[in-house]
Motif scaffolding. Structure first.
Motif, PDB file in Angstrom:
ATOM      1  N   ALA A  73       0.862  -1.326  -0.035  1.00  0.00           N
ATOM      2  CA  ALA A  73      -0.158  -0.069   0.151  1.00  0.00           C
ATOM      3  C   ALA A  73       0.807   1.299  -0.121  1.00  0.00           C
ATOM      4  CB  ALA A  73      -0.726  -0.161   1.283  1.00  0.00           C
ATOM      5  N   GLN A  74       1.983   1.250   0.633  1.00  0.00           N
ATOM      6  CA  GLN A  74       2.982   2.232   0.539  1.00  0.00           C
ATOM      7  C   GLN A  74       3.786   2.390  -0.786  1.00  0.00           C
ATOM      8  OE1 GLN A  74       5.289   0.989   3.748  1.00  0.00           O
ATOM      9  NE2 GLN A  74       3.865   1.671   5.233  1.00  0.00           N
ATOM     10  N   GLN A  75       3.746   1.538  -1.716  1.00  0.00           N
ATOM     11  CA  GLN A  75       4.413   1.568  -2.841  1.00  0.00           C
ATOM     12  C   GLN A  75       3.489   2.047  -4.189  1.00  0.00           C
ATOM     13  OE1 GLN A  75       7.676   0.802  -2.792  1.00  0.00           O
ATOM     14  NE2 GLN A  75       7.109   0.605  -0.556  1.00  0.00           N
ATOM     15  N   PRO A  76       4.420   2.309  -5.403  1.00  0.00           N
ATOM     16  CA  PRO A  76       3.795   2.937  -6.431  1.00  0.00           C
ATOM     17  C   PRO A  76       2.797   1.862  -6.939  1.00  0.00           C
ATOM     18  CG  PRO A  76       6.096   3.395  -6.591  1.00  0.00           C
ATOM     19  CD  PRO A  76       5.746   2.304  -5.391  1.00  0.00           C
ATOM     20  N   LEU A  77       1.765   2.297  -7.567  1.00  0.00           N
ATOM     21  CA  LEU A  77       0.787   1.545  -8.177  1.00  0.00           C
ATOM     22  C   LEU A  77       1.456   0.367  -9.270  1.00  0.00           C
ATOM     23  CD1 LEU A  77      -2.177   4.007  -9.147  1.00  0.00           C
ATOM     24  CD2 LEU A  77      -1.971   1.952  -7.328  1.00  0.00           C
ATOM     25  N   SER A  78       2.607   0.838  -9.893  1.00  0.00           N
ATOM     26  CA  SER A  78       3.176   0.048 -10.764  1.00  0.00           C
ATOM     27  C   SER A  78       3.920  -1.061  -9.795  1.00  0.00           C
ATOM     28  CB  SER A  78       4.327   0.671 -11.668  1.00  0.00           C
ATOM     29  OG  SER A  78       5.155   1.205 -10.699  1.00  0.00           O
ATOM     30  N   VAL A  79       3.990  -1.223  -8.752  1.00  0.00           N
ATOM     31  CA  VAL A  79       4.319  -2.223  -7.684  1.00  0.00           C
ATOM     32  C   VAL A  79       3.297  -3.039  -7.382  1.00  0.00           C
ATOM     33  CG1 VAL A  79       5.716  -2.789  -5.828  1.00  0.00           C
ATOM     34  CG2 VAL A  79       6.668  -1.303  -7.251  1.00  0.00           C
ATOM     35  N   GLN A  80       2.217  -2.218  -6.818  1.00  0.00           N
ATOM     36  CA  GLN A  80       1.060  -2.907  -6.383  1.00  0.00           C
ATOM     37  C   GLN A  80       0.560  -3.890  -7.044  1.00  0.00           C
ATOM     38  OE1 GLN A  80      -1.704  -0.289  -4.292  1.00  0.00           O
ATOM     39  NE2 GLN A  80      -0.238   1.182  -4.126  1.00  0.00           N
ATOM     40  N   GLU A  81       0.161  -3.476  -8.283  1.00  0.00           N
ATOM     41  CA  GLU A  81      -0.700  -4.054  -9.365  1.00  0.00           C
ATOM     42  C   GLU A  81       0.229  -4.019 -10.477  1.00  0.00           C
ATOM     43  OE1 GLU A  81      -5.006  -4.291 -11.546  1.00  0.00           O
ATOM     44  OE2 GLU A  81      -4.446  -2.668 -10.483  1.00  0.00           O
ATOM     45  N   GLY A  82       0.392  -5.202 -11.371  1.00  0.00           N
ATOM     46  CA  GLY A  82       1.031  -5.379 -12.330  1.00  0.00           C
ATOM     47  C   GLY A  82       0.984  -4.508 -13.317  1.00  0.00           C
ATOM     48  N   TRP A  83       2.036  -3.771 -14.226  1.00  0.00           N
ATOM     49  CA  TRP A  83       1.823  -2.836 -15.032  1.00  0.00           C
ATOM     50  C   TRP A  83       1.072  -3.373 -16.124  1.00  0.00           C
ATOM     51  CZ3 TRP A  83       2.305   2.204 -16.442  1.00  0.00           C
ATOM     52  CH2 TRP A  83       2.665   2.417 -17.703  1.00  0.00           C
ATOM     53  N   GLN A  84       1.312  -4.610 -16.762  1.00  0.00           N
ATOM     54  CA  GLN A  84       0.577  -5.345 -17.829  1.00  0.00           C
ATOM     55  C   GLN A  84      -0.930  -5.545 -17.516  1.00  0.00           C
ATOM     56  OE1 GLN A  84       3.062  -8.141 -19.682  1.00  0.00           O
ATOM     57  NE2 GLN A  84       1.194  -9.007 -20.718  1.00  0.00           N
ATOM     58  N   ASP A  85      -1.275  -5.708 -16.314  1.00  0.00           N
ATOM     59  CA  ASP A  85      -2.555  -5.739 -15.990  1.00  0.00           C
ATOM     60  C   ASP A  85      -3.207  -4.476 -15.873  1.00  0.00           C
ATOM     61  OD1 ASP A  85      -2.224  -8.744 -15.476  1.00  0.00           O
ATOM     62  OD2 ASP A  85      -1.747  -8.302 -13.221  1.00  0.00           O
ATOM     63  N   ARG A  86      -2.455  -3.491 -15.738  1.00  0.00           N
ATOM     64  CA  ARG A  86      -3.293  -1.899 -15.708  1.00  0.00           C
ATOM     65  C   ARG A  86      -3.633  -1.724 -17.040  1.00  0.00           C
ATOM     66  NH1 ARG A  86       0.310   0.838 -12.846  1.00  0.00           N
ATOM     67  NH2 ARG A  86      -0.937   2.611 -12.990  1.00  0.00           N
ATOM     68  N   VAL A  87      -2.501  -2.096 -17.819  1.00  0.00           N
ATOM     69  CA  VAL A  87      -2.501  -1.577 -19.293  1.00  0.00           C
ATOM     70  C   VAL A  87      -3.688  -2.520 -19.913  1.00  0.00           C
ATOM     71  CG1 VAL A  87      -1.552  -1.686 -21.704  1.00  0.00           C
ATOM     72  CG2 VAL A  87      -0.238  -0.887 -19.432  1.00  0.00           C
ATOM     73  N   ALA A  88      -4.044  -3.481 -19.301  1.00  0.00           N
ATOM     74  CA  ALA A  88      -4.884  -4.518 -20.277  1.00  0.00           C
ATOM     75  C   ALA A  88      -6.157  -4.040 -19.708  1.00  0.00           C
ATOM     76  CB  ALA A  88      -4.810  -5.838 -19.426  1.00  0.00           C
ATOM     77  N   ALA A  89      -6.537  -3.364 -18.312  1.00  0.00           N
ATOM     78  CA  ALA A  89      -7.622  -2.795 -17.783  1.00  0.00           C
ATOM     79  C   ALA A  89      -7.999  -1.543 -18.836  1.00  0.00           C
ATOM     80  CB  ALA A  89      -7.670  -2.630 -16.446  1.00  0.00           C
ATOM     81  N   GLU A 148       3.522   5.704 -16.384  1.00  0.00           N
ATOM     82  CA  GLU A 148       2.548   6.141 -15.414  1.00  0.00           C
ATOM     83  C   GLU A 148       1.789   7.325 -15.926  1.00  0.00           C
ATOM     84  OE1 GLU A 148       1.014   4.465 -13.165  1.00  0.00           O
ATOM     85  OE2 GLU A 148       2.402   3.215 -12.456  1.00  0.00           O
ATOM     86  N   ALA A 149       2.641   8.202 -16.464  1.00  0.00           N
ATOM     87  CA  ALA A 149       1.811   9.852 -16.831  1.00  0.00           C
ATOM     88  C   ALA A 149       1.128   9.522 -18.173  1.00  0.00           C
ATOM     89  CB  ALA A 149       3.017  10.697 -17.267  1.00  0.00           C
ATOM     90  N   ASP A 150       1.483   8.659 -18.972  1.00  0.00           N
ATOM     91  CA  ASP A 150       0.829   8.269 -20.335  1.00  0.00           C
ATOM     92  C   ASP A 150      -0.388   7.377 -20.091  1.00  0.00           C
ATOM     93  OD1 ASP A 150       1.538   9.371 -22.800  1.00  0.00           O
ATOM     94  OD2 ASP A 150       1.217   7.320 -23.490  1.00  0.00           O
ATOM     95  N   LEU A 151      -0.161   6.276 -18.931  1.00  0.00           N
ATOM     96  CA  LEU A 151      -1.288   5.642 -18.710  1.00  0.00           C
ATOM     97  C   LEU A 151      -2.449   6.431 -18.169  1.00  0.00           C
ATOM     98  CD1 LEU A 151      -2.379   2.865 -18.740  1.00  0.00           C
ATOM     99  CD2 LEU A 151      -1.340   2.480 -16.344  1.00  0.00           C
ATOM    100  N   GLU A 152      -2.126   7.173 -17.037  1.00  0.00           N
ATOM    101  CA  GLU A 152      -3.003   8.101 -16.623  1.00  0.00           C
ATOM    102  C   GLU A 152      -3.810   8.726 -17.574  1.00  0.00           C
ATOM    103  OE1 GLU A 152      -5.002  11.685 -15.198  1.00  0.00           O
ATOM    104  OE2 GLU A 152      -3.087  11.821 -16.109  1.00  0.00           O
ATOM    105  N   LYS A 153      -3.170   9.885 -18.600  1.00  0.00           N
ATOM    106  CA  LYS A 153      -3.818  10.336 -19.540  1.00  0.00           C
ATOM    107  C   LYS A 153      -4.637   9.145 -20.446  1.00  0.00           C
ATOM    108  CE  LYS A 153      -2.355  12.914 -23.780  1.00  0.00           C
ATOM    109  NZ  LYS A 153      -1.288  13.310 -24.664  1.00  0.00           N
TER     110      LYS A 153
END
Length: 196
Positions: free
Chosen positions: A56-72, A152-157
């Motif tokens: 919970a104290q770490q960046p989202l890229s560590v909390q949930e896999g980057w590839q999973d977040r891009v898939a979402a 992260e900036a590009d994914l947020e956008k």
């Protein structure tokens, strides 16, 4: 005593207690995956210090896999107009070219590299993906860019409603599924009629 350890705050891997502490020695925790460790003075309640460094104290890229977040994010963009390998391949090539252009590479040098690459044997996708990721990371290290901060900036956008709407509208008017983006007036009229 609590020996249930949360995942590693850096890579998300499982952790173990390498040494239980007491009055004479420290407690040592270690990640089973990336080998990061933490040494504490805990004598009882083992796990508390490690667990304070939770995901919970770490960046989202560590909390949930980057590839999973891009898939979402893909789901929001492509749920009713699926993308495919050919389209993703073309978009990747476009972004690579724009990145190289942003770093000052000339069109002529890019064409020479294309010829050089196409004159070599075809590689295996997993190996080439690894090399592409490693090389991009190395470029960021040398040029002083934080790779994940840029991502992260590009994914947020990408996840903003206005960006989703713009991309979906652009894709609805594309001619075919070729490598070049383009505008098909007939597809635009069809998309507009469907909306009305």
């Amino acid at each position: 005593m609590s020996d249930i350890l949360k995942p590693c705050p850096f890579c998300g891997g499982s952790a173990s207690i390498e040494r239980y502490g007491d009055r004479r020695q420290s407690t040592i925790y270690q990640c089973d995956n990336c080998s990061c460790s933490l040494e504490t003075g805990e004598e009882w309640g083992h796990g508390q210090e490690w667990n304070r460094r939770s995901l919970a104290q770490q960046p989202l890229s560590v909390q949930e896999g980057w590839q999973d977040r891009v898939a979402a994010a893909h789901l929001a963009l492509f749920h009713d107009d699926p993308t495919d390998v050919e389209e993703r391949r073309a978009r990747f090539a476009e972004e690579v070219n724009e990145t190289l252009q942003a770093f000052g590479m000339s069109r002529e040098d890019m064409h020479r590299l294309v010829d050089y690459s196409w004159d070599r044997p075809v590689g295996e996708p997993a190996k080439e993906i690894g090399a592409a990721l490693l090389t991009l990371t190395s470029l960021c290290v040398i040029a002083g860019y934080d790779l994940m901060a840029c991502g992260e900036a590009d994914l947020e956008k990408l996840q903003r409603p206005e960006t989703i709407a713009r991309i979906r509208a652009k894709r609805a008017t594309r001619h075919g599924r070729g490598p070049l983006p383009g505008f098909d007036p007939a597809a635009f009229r069809d998309a507009k009629e469907r909306k009305e």
